[in-house]
Design a protein around this motif. Structure first.
Motif, short mmCIF file in Angstrom:
data_model
loop_
_atom_site.label_atom_id
_atom_site.label_comp_id
_atom_site.label_asym_id
_atom_site.label_seq_id
_atom_site.Cartn_x
_atom_site.Cartn_y
_atom_site.Cartn_z
N ARG A 75 46.21 -18.59 5.48
CA ARG A 75 46.44 -17.31 4.38
C ARG A 75 46.56 -16.31 4.64
O ARG A 75 46.97 -14.91 3.57
CB ARG A 75 44.44 -17.28 4.30
N ASN A 76 46.84 -15.47 5.80
CA ASN A 76 46.88 -14.17 6.10
C ASN A 76 48.45 -13.51 6.39
O ASN A 76 49.24 -13.06 6.92
CB ASN A 76 45.57 -13.22 7.20
N ILE A 77 49.73 -15.30 6.31
CA ILE A 77 50.59 -15.00 6.62
C ILE A 77 51.80 -15.22 5.35
O ILE A 77 51.79 -16.58 5.37
CB ILE A 77 50.66 -16.18 8.01
N ASP A 78 52.75 -14.73 5.29
CA ASP A 78 53.38 -14.86 3.91
C ASP A 78 55.03 -14.35 4.09
O ASP A 78 55.50 -13.60 4.48
CB ASP A 78 53.65 -13.12 3.05
N THR A 113 55.73 -30.99 3.57
CA THR A 113 54.75 -29.79 4.08
C THR A 113 55.58 -29.99 5.90
O THR A 113 55.22 -29.13 6.25
CB THR A 113 53.34 -30.25 4.37
N THR A 114 56.09 -31.02 5.93
CA THR A 114 57.03 -31.34 7.02
C THR A 114 57.91 -29.97 7.65
O THR A 114 58.54 -29.56 7.26
CB THR A 114 57.33 -32.79 7.80
N ALA A 163 54.78 -25.41 1.57
CA ALA A 163 54.23 -25.69 3.00
C ALA A 163 53.55 -26.05 3.65
O ALA A 163 51.97 -26.91 4.26
CB ALA A 163 55.69 -26.51 3.47
N LEU A 164 52.76 -24.87 3.42
CA LEU A 164 51.42 -24.65 4.80
C LEU A 164 50.31 -24.57 3.90
O LEU A 164 49.64 -25.26 4.48
CB LEU A 164 52.13 -22.91 5.67
N SER A 165 50.02 -23.96 2.40
CA SER A 165 49.40 -24.17 1.83
C SER A 165 49.30 -25.44 1.47
O SER A 165 47.83 -26.27 0.92
CB SER A 165 49.38 -23.45 0.77
N MET A 203 55.56 -20.55 12.83
CA MET A 203 56.82 -21.79 13.53
C MET A 203 56.43 -22.73 14.02
O MET A 203 56.60 -23.59 13.65
CB MET A 203 57.51 -21.21 12.88
N LEU A 204 55.69 -22.27 15.19
CA LEU A 204 55.36 -23.30 16.71
C LEU A 204 54.39 -24.20 16.47
O LEU A 204 54.89 -25.10 16.46
CB LEU A 204 55.06 -22.99 17.78
N PHE A 205 53.46 -23.90 15.83
CA PHE A 205 52.47 -24.73 15.38
C PHE A 205 53.04 -25.03 14.55
O PHE A 205 52.35 -27.03 14.55
CB PHE A 205 51.54 -23.45 15.13
N VAL A 206 53.92 -25.17 13.07
CA VAL A 206 54.34 -26.22 12.28
C VAL A 206 54.79 -27.18 13.14
O VAL A 206 54.89 -28.21 12.67
CB VAL A 206 54.82 -25.89 11.20
#
Length: 509
Positions: free
Chosen positions: A118-121, A80-81, A101-103, A37-40
């Protein structure tokens, strides 16, 4: 001009975001959600600021704005924001919305971010609980992050965001106990490894068990213009994702980090051979059990499977196959086989590698006979997460000019600072090790340079106390003084007994 955001403000919001999860799931798992979430939030805020700047610069000319935005570091579509997600924070489908949004972010930035999330759901019932509980956690997470402004103009120093990421990884590692060591090497230990391998401009730097990438970043930062090529591999998928984000947040966009088992499936190859690196650093898992299972093939019975050197197409185990329950020398051999001519490598290992016999003894003898070992450094205990045992660093070099080996014992009191759960090395402790190593000097009760003959006399046993004598002579005992002391004590005792007699008489007992 908006006020600058400080490191402490970011750290404090992140810490509060962590409170949302505490007591519900393990910190070694929830760190993935907070750091993602920090990255996004960071790439959203950066993008938003760019949109505003270009809109102003090109007076709203859509085509020119679009063209300018397409050259940005990361390109985001509206859905995606972070703001888009925040507006939908009360939606019953918020977990699914975040995943989409992540994909979307991955698709729009496929060259850089393919597979990062891909490894974070965010919609995982098994991790985050049933819908109601999960939605409450995610709403709270979005609300915490909404308090942060991470626009570049407000951050001022771009290191702040990378440092915040690093701070959180460190905090999570200390909270995750045993699991913490799997993704993080404490900062001062990373600093020491970086100074020991002394990276230079245009070096290829490699970490075969790179965790969240902090060690690689430390090494890259030693080169003033950061003109180095960074390579890493990590077996844990979620940790590999964190490492990629960690690189981007530290301004390193071209790191080549692969996801997979380095021993059974090394992924940095050139012409199908192992790629060679000038500087290699690592903190591999200590004495990894079943390290060779990746060579066993589908459906193999791990009780019956026996690793053989012939199973490795890269021929890394010709000096000996490590015991199946201890992978330390498997990693060491992998690194030595990946070392370029004149390459340097430093790796953290448990002390057992210095003296254990059988196949490990055979491998150790081969490495020493080939004159690859440059130094053995004993570290203080309780430096690493998840293990109280003291570790050592082995430094190796290709094409060594000397034939002897430096031993340093930096484990004694006075060479570190004691902490409640964790000890730490201070700047002066690191400087002392590095200076001793660079000058290859003998210091009383601290370091010793052993000839090859001395090592052979010790049957290739590298246990540090065999070479560095830290024994403190005790003051000789003065027998006359002891006799005098005993006499005084006896006299005192008889006086006390006399006094007791008097008291008892007075009490009629």
């Amino acid at each position: 001009m908006s006020e600058k955001v400080t490191q402490d403000q970011i750290n404090s919001v992140l810490w509060q975001a962590a409170d949302t999860f505490r007591g519900k799931i393990d910190s070694s798992t929830y760190k993935d959600y907070i750091l993602t979430m920090l990255f996004v939030k960071y790439i959203s805020d950066s993008y938003k600021e760019s949109v505003e700047q270009y809109t102003e610069r090109y007076n709203g000319d859509e085509r020119r704005i679009e063209r300018a935005l397409s050259r940005e570091r990361f390109v985001l579509e509206e859905n995606t924001t972070f703001d888009y997600l925040y507006e939908r924070r009360t939606s019953p489908e918020i977990g699914e919305t975040i995943n989409k949004a992540l994909s979307g972010i991955e698709e729009n930035n496929s060259r850089k971010l393919r597979g990062v999330f891909r490894n974070i759901d965010f919609n995982s019932e098994s991790v985050l609980g049933k819908a109601r509980e999960r939605n409450a956690i995610l709403r709270s997470l979005l609300e915490d992050f909404n308090r942060l402004n991470l626009r570049p103009s407000v951050l001022g120093d771009e290191d702040i965001i990378g440092d915040a990421y690093q701070y959180m990884i460190g905090e999570f590692a200390s909270g995750a106990g045993k699991k913490g060591g799997e993704f993080y090497t404490p900062g001062m230990a990373s600093e020491l490894l970086a100074r020991l391998v002394k990276p230079e401009e245009n070096d290829r730097i490699y970490d075969p068990t790179c965790g969240s990438g902090s060690l690689l970043i430390k090494v890259a930062n030693k080169v003033p213009n950061k003109k180095v090529a960074i390579y890493g591999q990590e077996r844990n998928g979620a940790t590999h994702s964190l490492a990629l984000m960690n690189m981007y947040l530290h301004g390193i966009d071209d790191a080549k980090l692969q996801w997979g088992d380095t021993l059974a499936n090394p992924l940095h190859l050139e012409d199908e051979k192992l790629m060679k690196f000038q500087a290699i650093v690592a903190n591999p898992p200590f004495s990894l059990d079943k390290w060779a299972m990746g060579f066993a093939g589908e459906g193999a019975n791990d009780k019956k499977f026996k690793m053989d050197a012939s199973l490795d197409p890269h021929r890394r185990f010709e000096w000996g196959v490590p015991p199946s329950s201890k992978g330390d020398y498997a990693f060491v051999q992998h690194m030595l086989y990946s070392l370029a001519e004149n390459g340097r490598m430093a790796t953290i290992l448990p002390h057992g590698v210095l003296f254990r016999g059988a196949s490990e003894g055979k491998i150790r003898k081969q490495i020493i006979d080939m004159n690859l070992l440059d130094a053995v450094i004993g570290l203080p205990e309780k430096l690493f997460y998840g293990t109280g045992i003291p570790a050592c660093i082995m430094v190796f070099k290709k094409n060594r000019q000397r034939k002897d080996v430096l031993f340093i014992d930096a484990s004694g009191e006075g060479n570190y600072e004691k902490g409640k759960n964790q000890n730490r090395m201070r700047e002066q402790d690191i400087a002392k090790i590095v200076e001793t190593y660079e000058n290859y000097e003998i210091k009383d009760k601290y370091s010793y340079v052993a000839t090859l003959d001395e090592i052979k006399e010790n049957d290739y046993n590298l246990n540090i106390p065999r070479y560095v004598d830290t024994f403190e002579e005790e003051e000789p005992v003065d027998m006359e003084q002891v006799k005098g002391n005993i006499k005084d004590i006896k006299k005192e005792l008889s006086e006390v007994e006399e006094q007791m007699e008097k008291y008892l008489e007075e009490l009629g007992l």
